[in-house]
Write a protein that holds these residues in place. Structure first.
Motif, mmCIF file in Angstrom:
data_model
loop_
_atom_site.group_PDB
_atom_site.id
_atom_site.type_symbol
_atom_site.label_atom_id
_atom_site.label_comp_id
_atom_site.label_asym_id
_atom_site.label_seq_id
_atom_site.Cartn_x
_atom_site.Cartn_y
_atom_site.Cartn_z
ATOM 1 N N THR A 46 39.973 56.757 75.457
ATOM 2 C CA THR A 46 39.554 55.386 75.763
ATOM 3 C C THR A 46 39.923 54.937 77.167
ATOM 4 N N TRP A 47 40.656 55.725 77.910
ATOM 5 C CA TRP A 47 41.010 55.411 79.299
ATOM 6 C C TRP A 47 41.721 54.060 79.414
ATOM 7 N N HIS A 48 42.781 53.920 78.654
ATOM 8 C CA HIS A 48 43.603 52.721 78.774
ATOM 9 C C HIS A 48 44.356 52.737 80.105
ATOM 10 N N SER A 49 44.639 51.561 80.643
ATOM 11 C CA SER A 49 45.498 51.445 81.816
ATOM 12 C C SER A 49 46.869 50.952 81.373
ATOM 13 N N LEU A 50 47.894 51.688 81.739
ATOM 14 C CA LEU A 50 49.266 51.301 81.414
ATOM 15 C C LEU A 50 49.861 50.400 82.491
ATOM 16 N N PHE A 51 49.080 50.116 83.528
ATOM 17 C CA PHE A 51 49.572 49.330 84.653
ATOM 18 C C PHE A 51 48.622 48.172 84.926
ATOM 19 N N PHE A 52 49.092 47.205 85.669
ATOM 20 C CA PHE A 52 48.275 46.051 85.980
ATOM 21 C C PHE A 52 48.684 45.483 87.337
ATOM 22 N N MET A 53 47.852 44.607 87.852
ATOM 23 C CA MET A 53 48.152 43.870 89.079
ATOM 24 C C MET A 53 48.048 42.385 88.765
ATOM 25 N N PRO B 157 48.288 52.294 63.520
ATOM 26 C CA PRO B 157 48.646 53.729 63.630
ATOM 27 C C PRO B 157 47.508 54.597 64.143
ATOM 28 N N THR B 158 46.261 54.170 63.916
ATOM 29 C CA THR B 158 45.118 54.977 64.341
ATOM 30 C C THR B 158 44.665 54.657 65.769
ATOM 31 N N HIS B 159 45.294 53.687 66.402
ATOM 32 C CA HIS B 159 44.889 53.325 67.766
ATOM 33 C C HIS B 159 45.129 54.501 68.701
ATOM 34 N N SER B 160 44.151 54.790 69.566
ATOM 35 C CA SER B 160 44.224 55.989 70.413
ATOM 36 C C SER B 160 45.433 55.958 71.341
ATOM 37 N N LEU B 161 45.807 54.781 71.838
ATOM 38 C CA LEU B 161 46.945 54.711 72.748
ATOM 39 C C LEU B 161 48.236 55.039 72.017
#
Length: 729
Positions: free
Chosen positions: A136-143, A175-179
């Protein structure tokens, strides 16, 4: 199999598109929608940055761009070589070519950058380092923009880059969340440890796309001996040394060392020796006890200086700076401002961006040097492409954080090991040979025995604070360690009984004197971060201190409320007027003693100094239960609050902002109302309805019925909430 190969081809095409990306063309022709007036960026805090952390030098590092491009290409090749399985439904991120029709202000420039390329680069950094298998291409960072920086927001805004997730937020996902499935084990632990120590790890300074901003970025160049501090002289400061952060040893810092080594080889020994203190390759990477010892040697006062300090020489206050027309932006002001924000967050990378120009800076802690890249062109740059550069930048930012976290943990382990080896050495032996721990003095004993303070009586010190027209403010917490105090002149009288005979219209603000002796000024030392951030400024707990002609010194704990903008200063002045009105009634309960308003000569910052009223009900509830939506009070506190609000109403004052954040209880059980900046004096009102409604709302707060001061919900309410032991209002 064919489907998987097609997915891999799609991913490679998207990745190549990212590496070749350029910002949309025509940006240099866009214009601002509104006019703007740049303001001097440095604040009161910037004048008190620790001299061992402040910016001293700015140097050029031309190969930053090529280094970041190499990082991006190497990471892309390494990731592709691992043959991670790509799913057909992968939502591959790609930079955007969309562009706004105009730029309103600096924040619009930031939003455009983040939408076009910043968010995508952060997704790749998350994918490459932490979640390579997450489809899913989550971003673990933010601005995120710093909300407190609003006075110069049209021209310049500060944006912090940091972690967007924590162990708790991951654990709360299904529990099933991809991240949650893909981020676990060592990766999650590493992420959590780094987030705890460095919640924000890069600083971005975005500017409007305007001619002054473009000129500012063009002029950023090598500079030496930058220094910003208060110009007050003559006050002896003996503050403790601090622990200082460390640089990483690889990555961009290895490039800096190699760059300086090349320059070093071209110099003669004589010239190099003179510059050794400013050279990063000659400075230790670990700046702990070694640097502290060096700083102690460099700053230790001589015997003559100690004798002079003991005689308490007069303080010389700088003249108010002259304002010759509107402020003209100067590049070194904004360099220092961004550097100081990086120090506050212990960030390494500092980026300056105005849409069509950009510079990337690297903070080298050991030498207090900012290394700047050459001018970068987001639209027309081609070697490297802007997408490659940004991908390498965000990857290097995360890489730097992870290495510094690993180094810091290693240093902590060594320190714990060292303490274990030396445990037991700080003991005396009794006659039987057994170890006896040394008896330590209590804080009070240290205060009065070591420093010669007299045990203060409230009336004496309050009277002394009331007649001192100069307040010297000293900071000693976090990255702030004053080299000279800031001089604040009194602008409004004290509310102490000895000053109440002075009519407000008769008070004249004092003029600056050439010299102030210890019996003519008070000092206020702030030793901890802000205890609150109100609607009009920050609130600090501090120590006020006065010197007497006998040589004794008195001190007490006070609260200082700062306001910087004209609007906030007007409200703070109004709050002081309300406190004066209440103090003159003399029989009002639940109101703290205010010692006056003071204004900084150099920055025009306004400070309201008052007694410490204790802890707000909301903070106390958080400490008790971890929840602060509603608060609990005992019967005595309820009675005291109701008695106090009625005594305030007898002076025709309505608080108009009663909520758990604005009512307090101190260690002695006394209750207070604070933050009267919205209060009104209803002298001409012939009814008591508005006062009665405020009493009703006070009861709702005390019984946990409401958490805010939305009077529109209660102004027409007929319900009466009876407090135990009280009748109806």
């Amino acid at each position: 199999m064919e489907q998987t190969d097609a997915s891999e081809d799609t991913f490679r095409n998207v990745l190549n598109g990212m590496l070749a990306y350029q910002m949309p063309g025509g940006m240099e022709q866009w214009h601002l929608e509104a006019e703007f007036v740049p303001k001097f960026p440095l604040t009161f805090l910037d004048y008190h940055m620790d001299s061992n952390l402040a910016l001293r030098y700015v140097k050029s590092l031309p190969n930053i761009s090529q280094y970041l491009a190499a990082v991006a290409r190497e990471a892309a090749v390494k990731f592709a070589s691992k043959n991670f399985r790509h799913h057909p439904n992968d939502n591959y991120p790609a930079p955007s070519s969309a562009r706004p029709s105009t730029f309103r202000d600096a924040e619009t420039v930031f939003r455009n950058y983040y939408k076009c390329v910043g968010q995508t680069a952060l997704m790749y950094a998350s994918k490459f380092y932490f979640i390579p298998r997450d489809p899913t291409w989550h971003s673990l960072f933010f601005m995120e923009r710093d909300d407190w920086d609003s006075e110069n927001e049209t021209f310049s805004v500060i944006v912090s880059e940091g972690f967007s997730v924590s162990r708790n937020s991951i654990g709360s996902l299904p529990p099933t969340h991809s991240l949650r499935v893909n981020l676990k084990g060592d990766s999650l632990a590493q992420l959590q440890d780094a987030r705890t120590r460095y919640p924000y790890f890069a600083i971005w300074n975005f500017f409007t796309m305007s001619a002054p901003a473009k000129a500012l970025l063009k002029k950023m160049r090598a500079t030496s001996r930058l220094e910003t501090k208060s110009r007050t002289v003559g006050y002896p400061l003996n503050l403790d040394q601090h622990e200082y952060p460390i640089d990483a040893t690889t990555g961009i810092h290895a490039e800096i060392s190699a760059f300086e080594a090349d320059k070093y080889s071209l110099r003669s020994r004589a010239s190099t020796r003179q510059e050794s203190l400013s050279r990063p390759d000659s400075c230790p990477i670990l700046r702990g006890s070694d640097l502290q010892a060096t700083a102690a040697i460099d700053t230790a006062p001589s015997a003559a200086a100690k004798k002079k300090n003991a005689q308490h020489p007069p303080v010389v206050v700088a003249a108010r700076p002259k304002r010759l027309g509107p402020y003209v932006p100067r590049h070194h002001d904004f360099l220092q401002y961004a550097w100081n924000r990086a120090v506050e967050n212990d960030a390494t990378y500092i980026v300056f961006h105005c849409g069509c120009y950009e510079r990337i800076g690297v903070r080298h802690r050991a030498s207090q040097t900012l290394y700047l890249s050459d001018l970068i062109y987001p639209v027309y740059g081609w070697d490297p492409a802007y997408g490659t550069l940004q991908l390498g930048l965000h990857l290097s930012i995360v890489q730097d954080v992870l290495e510094r976290e690993s180094t810091a943990k290693m240093c902590e382990r060594r320190l714990r090991s060292s303490r274990k080896r030396t445990r037991g050495h700080d003991h005396d032996d009794d006659s039987t040979g057994n170890h006896i721990a040394k008896r330590q003095k209590t804080d009070d004993q240290v205060t009065y025995l070591k420093t010669g303070f007299a045990s203060p009586t409230s009336s004496n010190i309050n009277d002394e604070l009331a007649v001192r027209d100069l307040a010297l403010f000293i900071l000693d917490y976090g990255p702030y360690r004053s080299t000279a105090p800031s001089s604040f002149l009194r602008t409004a009288p004290s509310c102490a009984p000895c000053s109440l005979d002075i009519k407000d219209e008769e008070f004249t603000a004092p003029t600056r004197q050439a010299k102030y002796f210890p019996t003519q000024y008070l000092s206020i030392t702030i030793s901890s971060a802000a205890v609150g951030h109100g609607a009009i400024g920050t609130v600090h707990r501090a120590t006020a201190e006065v010197g007497l002609s006998s040589g004794e010194r008195l001190k007490k704990t006070v609260i200082v409320k700062f306001a910087s903008s004209p609007e906030h200063q007007e409200r703070l002045t109004h709050e002081h007027q309300i406190y004066r009105h209440l103090a003159k009634a003399r029989d009002v309960e639940g109101v703290v003693l205010v010692h006056g308003l003071f204004q900084d000569i150099e920055t025009q910052l306004l400070a309201l100094v008052m007694d410490d009223a204790g802890t707000t009900l909301r903070k106390r509830e958080y400490a008790r239960s971890g929840e602060g939506a509603t608060v609990t009070t005992n019967t005595e506190e309820k009675r005291a609050f109701m008695k106090a609000i009625r005594s305030i109403h007898r002076t025709r004052v309505r608080h108009r902002d009663i909520r758990p954040d604005n009512v307090t209880v101190n260690d002695q059980g006394k209750v207070f109302f604070i933050d009267f900046d919205r209060a009104q004096i209803d002298v001409e009102s012939r009814t008591t309805k508005s006062f009665d409604n405020e009493v009703k709302h006070m009861k709702r707060v005390l019984t946990g019925r409401t958490e805010d001061g939305d009077y529109s919900r209660y102004s027409d309410s007929e319900a009466e909430y009876v407090v135990e032991g009280e009748g109806s209002p």
